[in-house]
Scaffold this active site. Structure first.
Site, PDB file in Angstrom:
ATOM      1  N   TRP A   1       0.883  -1.186   0.051  1.00 12.29           N
ATOM      2  CA  TRP A   1       0.004  -0.065   0.359  1.00 12.29           C
ATOM      3  C   TRP A   1       0.932   1.193   0.205  1.00 12.29           C
ATOM      4  O   TRP A   1       1.867   1.256   0.818  1.00 12.29           O
ATOM      5  CB  TRP A   1      -0.703   0.121   1.358  1.00 12.29           C
ATOM      6  CG  TRP A   1      -1.810   1.269   1.403  1.00 12.29           C
ATOM      7  CD1 TRP A   1      -1.608   2.155   2.346  1.00 12.29           C
ATOM      8  CD2 TRP A   1      -2.988   1.536   0.869  1.00 12.29           C
ATOM      9  NE1 TRP A   1      -2.173   3.450   2.217  1.00 12.29           N
ATOM     10  CE2 TRP A   1      -3.356   2.923   1.113  1.00 12.29           C
ATOM     11  CE3 TRP A   1      -3.503   0.923  -0.073  1.00 12.29           C
ATOM     12  CZ2 TRP A   1      -4.348   3.418   0.806  1.00 12.29           C
ATOM     13  CZ3 TRP A   1      -4.765   1.590  -0.700  1.00 12.29           C
ATOM     14  CH2 TRP A   1      -5.351   2.789  -0.085  1.00 12.29           C
ATOM     15  N   ILE A   2       0.598   2.168  -0.855  1.00 11.16           N
ATOM     16  CA  ILE A   2       1.228   3.406  -1.127  1.00 11.16           C
ATOM     17  C   ILE A   2       0.555   4.669  -0.371  1.00 11.16           C
ATOM     18  O   ILE A   2      -0.467   4.882  -0.850  1.00 11.16           O
ATOM     19  CB  ILE A   2       1.892   3.816  -2.370  1.00 11.16           C
ATOM     20  CG1 ILE A   2       2.216   2.646  -3.203  1.00 11.16           C
ATOM     21  CG2 ILE A   2       2.861   4.966  -2.488  1.00 11.16           C
ATOM     22  CD1 ILE A   2       3.597   2.018  -2.437  1.00 11.16           C
TER      23      ILE A   2
ATOM     24  N   ASP B   1      -1.377   2.969 -20.537  1.00 10.15           N
ATOM     25  CA  ASP B   1      -2.588   3.388 -20.088  1.00 10.15           C
ATOM     26  C   ASP B   1      -2.538   4.512 -19.004  1.00 10.15           C
ATOM     27  O   ASP B   1      -3.105   4.228 -17.959  1.00 10.15           O
ATOM     28  CB  ASP B   1      -3.503   2.211 -19.400  1.00 10.15           C
ATOM     29  CG  ASP B   1      -4.938   2.308 -19.130  1.00 10.15           C
ATOM     30  OD1 ASP B   1      -5.308   3.461 -19.888  1.00 10.15           O
ATOM     31  OD2 ASP B   1      -5.500   1.826 -18.706  1.00 10.15           O
TER      32      ASP B   1
END
Length: 286
Positions: A92-93, A194
Protein backbone atom coordinates in the site's frame (compact mmCIF):
# COMPACT_ATOMS: atom_id res chain seq x y z
CA UNK A 1 -16.33 -7.83 2.28
CA UNK A 2 -13.59 -10.45 2.42
CA UNK A 3 -14.61 -13.93 3.48
CA UNK A 4 -13.01 -15.23 6.69
CA UNK A 5 -11.20 -18.04 4.80
CA UNK A 6 -9.70 -15.52 2.40
CA UNK A 7 -8.53 -13.37 5.32
CA UNK A 8 -6.81 -16.43 6.85
CA UNK A 9 -5.22 -17.20 3.47
CA UNK A 10 -3.75 -13.67 3.29
CA UNK A 11 -2.50 -13.92 6.88
CA UNK A 12 -0.71 -17.15 5.94
CA UNK A 13 0.87 -15.46 2.91
CA UNK A 14 2.22 -12.48 4.84
CA UNK A 15 2.85 -14.30 8.14
CA UNK A 16 1.14 -11.48 10.03
CA UNK A 17 -2.18 -11.02 11.80
CA UNK A 18 -4.58 -8.68 10.00
CA UNK A 19 -5.92 -5.86 12.19
CA UNK A 20 -8.34 -4.34 9.68
CA UNK A 21 -9.61 -4.66 6.10
CA UNK A 22 -11.27 -1.64 4.47
CA UNK A 23 -12.71 -1.41 0.94
CA UNK A 24 -11.19 1.25 -1.35
CA UNK A 25 -11.87 2.11 -4.99
CA UNK A 26 -10.09 -0.32 -7.30
CA UNK A 27 -11.09 0.56 -10.85
CA UNK A 28 -14.02 -0.63 -12.95
CA UNK A 29 -13.34 -4.34 -12.90
CA UNK A 30 -12.05 -5.34 -9.47
CA UNK A 31 -12.82 -4.95 -5.78
CA UNK A 32 -10.00 -3.47 -3.72
CA UNK A 33 -9.07 -3.34 -0.05
CA UNK A 34 -6.46 -1.80 2.21
CA UNK A 35 -5.24 -4.34 4.76
CA UNK A 36 -3.57 -3.14 7.95
CA UNK A 37 -1.29 -5.23 10.16
CA UNK A 38 0.81 -4.20 13.17
CA UNK A 39 3.78 -3.70 10.83
CA UNK A 40 2.44 -2.22 7.59
CA UNK A 41 -0.39 -1.81 5.08
CA UNK A 42 -1.12 -3.88 1.99
CA UNK A 43 -3.27 -3.31 -1.09
CA UNK A 44 -5.43 -6.24 -2.21
CA UNK A 45 -7.38 -6.44 -5.48
CA UNK A 46 -9.83 -9.29 -6.07
CA UNK A 47 -11.88 -10.36 -9.03
CA UNK A 48 -14.74 -12.84 -8.98
CA UNK A 49 -14.79 -13.30 -12.76
CA UNK A 50 -11.63 -15.33 -12.20
CA UNK A 51 -9.50 -13.21 -14.53
CA UNK A 52 -6.17 -14.33 -13.16
CA UNK A 53 -4.59 -13.56 -16.53
CA UNK A 54 -5.38 -9.85 -15.98
CA UNK A 55 -3.52 -9.80 -12.66
CA UNK A 56 -0.70 -11.89 -14.13
CA UNK A 57 -0.16 -9.38 -16.95
CA UNK A 58 -0.48 -6.44 -14.54
CA UNK A 59 2.33 -7.98 -12.46
CA UNK A 60 4.40 -8.66 -15.63
CA UNK A 61 3.99 -5.02 -16.58
CA UNK A 62 4.95 -3.74 -13.12
CA UNK A 63 8.01 -6.01 -13.17
CA UNK A 64 9.04 -4.78 -16.64
CA UNK A 65 8.85 -1.16 -15.45
CA UNK A 66 10.63 -1.94 -12.14
CA UNK A 67 13.47 -3.69 -14.00
CA UNK A 68 14.40 -0.44 -15.76
CA UNK A 69 15.10 1.24 -12.35
CA UNK A 70 13.72 4.51 -13.75
CA UNK A 71 10.41 4.96 -11.89
CA UNK A 72 8.86 3.24 -8.87
CA UNK A 73 6.11 0.61 -8.92
CA UNK A 74 4.45 -0.94 -5.85
CA UNK A 75 6.08 -4.11 -4.54
CA UNK A 76 4.01 -7.19 -5.47
CA UNK A 77 3.85 -9.91 -2.80
CA UNK A 78 1.64 -12.51 -4.45
CA UNK A 79 -1.06 -13.14 -7.01
CA UNK A 80 -3.17 -16.22 -7.48
CA UNK A 81 -6.60 -17.81 -7.10
CA UNK A 82 -8.32 -18.66 -3.82
CA UNK A 83 -11.87 -20.04 -3.63
CA UNK A 84 -12.58 -19.05 -7.27
CA UNK A 85 -11.44 -15.48 -6.64
CA UNK A 86 -8.36 -14.19 -8.39
CA UNK A 87 -6.32 -11.69 -6.41
CA UNK A 88 -3.13 -9.65 -6.34
CA UNK A 89 -1.51 -8.45 -3.12
CA UNK A 90 0.93 -5.55 -3.13
CA UNK A 91 2.36 -2.84 -0.94
CA UNK A 92 0.00 0.00 0.00
CA UNK A 93 1.38 3.42 -0.93
CA UNK A 94 0.30 6.41 1.17
CA UNK A 95 -0.33 9.24 -1.28
CA UNK A 96 -0.48 13.02 -1.40
CA UNK A 97 -1.67 15.67 -3.84
CA UNK A 98 1.07 16.36 -6.43
CA UNK A 99 2.99 19.64 -6.31
CA UNK A 100 4.55 21.26 -9.40
CA UNK A 101 7.83 19.65 -8.38
CA UNK A 102 6.19 16.21 -8.13
CA UNK A 103 4.87 16.64 -11.68
CA UNK A 104 8.38 17.52 -12.89
CA UNK A 105 9.80 14.41 -11.20
CA UNK A 106 7.04 12.23 -12.67
CA UNK A 107 7.81 13.61 -16.16
CA UNK A 108 11.57 13.15 -15.82
CA UNK A 109 11.24 9.60 -14.53
CA UNK A 110 8.67 8.72 -17.21
CA UNK A 111 11.04 10.09 -19.87
CA UNK A 112 13.81 7.91 -18.41
CA UNK A 113 11.48 4.89 -18.65
CA UNK A 114 10.87 5.83 -22.30
CA UNK A 115 14.63 5.69 -22.94
CA UNK A 116 14.45 1.92 -22.30
CA UNK A 117 14.51 0.48 -25.79
CA UNK A 118 14.71 -2.81 -27.70
CA UNK A 119 14.92 -3.95 -31.32
CA UNK A 120 11.21 -4.14 -32.19
CA UNK A 121 7.71 -2.95 -31.27
CA UNK A 122 5.42 -5.10 -29.12
CA UNK A 123 6.01 -7.23 -26.04
CA UNK A 124 6.62 -10.81 -24.91
CA UNK A 125 2.96 -11.29 -23.90
CA UNK A 126 -0.40 -9.95 -24.90
CA UNK A 127 -2.05 -8.03 -22.07
CA UNK A 128 -5.15 -5.95 -21.41
CA UNK A 129 -6.40 -2.43 -21.92
CA UNK A 130 -9.21 -2.17 -19.39
CA UNK A 131 -10.88 -5.57 -19.74
CA UNK A 132 -10.14 -5.85 -23.49
CA UNK A 133 -7.28 -7.94 -24.83
CA UNK A 134 -4.33 -5.91 -26.16
CA UNK A 135 -2.30 -7.72 -28.82
CA UNK A 136 1.48 -7.17 -28.58
CA UNK A 137 2.66 -9.23 -31.57
CA UNK A 138 6.13 -8.02 -32.49
CA UNK A 139 6.78 -5.83 -35.55
CA UNK A 140 9.88 -4.10 -36.88
CA UNK A 141 7.79 -1.25 -38.24
CA UNK A 142 5.76 1.11 -36.02
CA UNK A 143 3.11 1.92 -38.66
CA UNK A 144 2.36 -1.78 -39.13
CA UNK A 145 2.29 -2.39 -35.38
CA UNK A 146 0.01 0.53 -34.63
CA UNK A 147 -2.43 -0.27 -37.44
CA UNK A 148 -2.51 -4.08 -37.07
CA UNK A 149 -2.23 -4.51 -33.28
CA UNK A 150 -3.91 -1.33 -32.05
CA UNK A 151 -6.36 0.37 -34.42
CA UNK A 152 -7.65 -2.59 -36.43
CA UNK A 153 -8.65 -4.88 -33.52
CA UNK A 154 -10.63 -2.03 -31.92
CA UNK A 155 -12.20 -0.92 -35.23
CA UNK A 156 -13.23 -4.53 -35.95
CA UNK A 157 -14.70 -4.89 -32.46
CA UNK A 158 -16.63 -1.63 -32.82
CA UNK A 159 -17.97 -2.85 -36.18
CA UNK A 160 -19.04 -6.22 -34.72
CA UNK A 161 -20.78 -4.44 -31.82
CA UNK A 162 -22.50 -2.15 -34.37
CA UNK A 163 -20.93 0.90 -32.72
CA UNK A 164 -19.32 1.90 -36.04
CA UNK A 165 -20.72 1.49 -39.52
CA UNK A 166 -18.41 -0.39 -41.98
CA UNK A 167 -18.37 2.64 -44.30
CA UNK A 168 -16.89 4.77 -41.48
CA UNK A 169 -13.88 2.47 -41.10
CA UNK A 170 -10.78 3.16 -43.21
CA UNK A 171 -9.10 0.20 -44.92
CA UNK A 172 -5.73 -1.14 -43.73
CA UNK A 173 -4.04 0.51 -46.72
CA UNK A 174 -5.72 3.85 -46.04
CA UNK A 175 -4.62 3.72 -42.41
CA UNK A 176 -1.03 2.78 -43.26
CA UNK A 177 -0.69 5.31 -46.08
CA UNK A 178 -2.01 8.15 -43.92
CA UNK A 179 0.22 7.29 -40.97
CA UNK A 180 3.56 6.37 -42.47
CA UNK A 181 4.53 9.98 -43.24
CA UNK A 182 3.79 10.96 -39.63
CA UNK A 183 5.51 7.91 -38.12
CA UNK A 184 9.09 8.46 -39.28
CA UNK A 185 12.10 7.66 -37.07
CA UNK A 186 10.03 6.18 -34.23
CA UNK A 187 12.14 4.09 -31.85
CA UNK A 188 10.63 1.46 -29.52
CA UNK A 189 10.25 2.78 -25.95
CA UNK A 190 8.96 0.84 -22.98
CA UNK A 191 5.67 2.63 -22.28
CA UNK A 192 3.11 2.38 -19.47
CA UNK A 193 0.35 2.01 -22.08
CA UNK A 194 -2.64 3.37 -20.10
CA UNK A 195 -1.36 6.54 -18.45
CA UNK A 196 -4.43 8.47 -17.34
CA UNK A 197 -4.50 10.34 -14.02
CA UNK A 198 -5.76 7.29 -12.11
CA UNK A 199 -2.67 5.26 -13.01
CA UNK A 200 0.07 7.23 -11.33
CA UNK A 201 0.33 8.15 -7.66
CA UNK A 202 2.63 10.43 -5.72
CA UNK A 203 3.70 8.84 -2.43
CA UNK A 204 3.60 11.01 0.68
CA UNK A 205 7.43 11.26 0.51
CA UNK A 206 7.16 12.65 -3.06
CA UNK A 207 8.12 9.47 -4.97
CA UNK A 208 6.13 9.03 -8.21
CA UNK A 209 4.73 5.52 -8.77
CA UNK A 210 3.15 3.93 -11.85
CA UNK A 211 0.28 1.47 -11.32
CA UNK A 212 -2.07 -0.62 -13.52
CA UNK A 213 0.14 -0.73 -16.63
CA UNK A 214 -0.64 -2.07 -20.11
CA UNK A 215 3.02 -2.13 -21.16
CA UNK A 216 4.70 -2.75 -24.49
CA UNK A 217 7.46 -1.25 -26.60
CA UNK A 218 5.84 1.51 -28.63
CA UNK A 219 6.16 5.20 -29.44
CA UNK A 220 6.80 7.23 -26.28
CA UNK A 221 4.20 9.81 -27.38
CA UNK A 222 1.44 7.21 -26.86
CA UNK A 223 1.78 7.73 -23.09
CA UNK A 224 1.67 11.50 -23.53
CA UNK A 225 -1.47 11.18 -25.70
CA UNK A 226 -3.25 9.28 -22.93
CA UNK A 227 -2.24 11.84 -20.27
CA UNK A 228 -3.91 14.53 -22.41
CA UNK A 229 -7.12 12.67 -23.22
CA UNK A 230 -9.24 13.47 -20.16
CA UNK A 231 -8.18 16.91 -18.97
CA UNK A 232 -4.40 16.56 -19.01
CA UNK A 233 -1.67 16.69 -16.38
CA UNK A 234 -0.03 19.87 -15.07
CA UNK A 235 1.94 22.09 -17.50
CA UNK A 236 4.97 21.47 -15.26
CA UNK A 237 4.73 17.82 -16.34
CA UNK A 238 4.69 18.58 -20.09
CA UNK A 239 7.44 21.24 -19.91
CA UNK A 240 9.75 18.84 -18.08
CA UNK A 241 8.91 15.92 -20.37
CA UNK A 242 9.37 17.85 -23.64
CA UNK A 243 12.73 19.18 -22.37
CA UNK A 244 13.91 15.56 -22.62
CA UNK A 245 11.84 14.42 -25.65
CA UNK A 246 11.28 17.59 -27.69
CA UNK A 247 8.18 17.87 -29.89
CA UNK A 248 8.41 18.06 -33.67
CA UNK A 249 6.02 19.47 -36.28
CA UNK A 250 3.86 16.31 -36.22
CA UNK A 251 3.75 15.58 -32.45
CA UNK A 252 0.27 16.99 -31.84
CA UNK A 253 -1.16 15.28 -34.93
CA UNK A 254 0.28 11.97 -33.72
CA UNK A 255 -1.12 12.56 -30.24
CA UNK A 256 -4.59 12.76 -31.77
CA UNK A 257 -3.97 9.52 -33.68
CA UNK A 258 -2.84 7.81 -30.47
CA UNK A 259 -5.90 9.12 -28.64
CA UNK A 260 -8.02 7.44 -31.33
CA UNK A 261 -6.93 4.04 -29.96
CA UNK A 262 -8.01 4.93 -26.42
CA UNK A 263 -11.28 6.46 -27.62
CA UNK A 264 -12.03 3.27 -29.58
CA UNK A 265 -11.33 1.26 -26.41
CA UNK A 266 -13.76 3.49 -24.51
CA UNK A 267 -16.31 3.17 -27.30
CA UNK A 268 -16.05 -0.63 -27.10
CA UNK A 269 -16.14 -0.75 -23.30
CA UNK A 270 -18.67 1.98 -22.49
CA UNK A 271 -20.71 2.49 -25.65
CA UNK A 272 -21.91 5.17 -27.99
CA UNK A 273 -21.15 8.25 -25.85
CA UNK A 274 -17.63 8.01 -27.37
CA UNK A 275 -18.88 7.69 -30.95
CA UNK A 276 -18.69 11.44 -31.73
CA UNK A 277 -15.03 11.73 -30.67
CA UNK A 278 -14.05 8.61 -32.65
CA UNK A 279 -15.96 9.72 -35.76
CA UNK A 280 -14.45 13.20 -35.79
CA UNK A 281 -10.85 11.90 -35.62
CA UNK A 282 -11.50 9.26 -38.32
CA UNK A 283 -13.05 11.92 -40.57
CA UNK A 284 -10.26 14.41 -39.98
CA UNK A 285 -7.30 12.05 -40.38
CA UNK A 286 -8.41 9.48 -42.90
Amino acid sequence: MLHHDFKTHIEDLISEKIQSIKPVSGGDISEAFVITTAKQKYFLKTNTSNKLSMFKEEVNGLNAIAKTKTIATPKVYQYGIFNNKSYVLMAWIETKTPTSNDFKNLATQLANLHKSTTNCFGFENNNFIGSLTQSNKKHQNWTNFYVEERLQPQLNLAKSKKLLNPVEIPSTDQLKNSLKTLFTNVKPSLIHGDLWSGNYIIASNGTPYLIDPAVYYGHNEVDIAMTKLFGGFSNHFYNAYFDIFPTDSHTYQRIEIYQLYYLLVHLNLFGSSYYGSVKSILKKLF
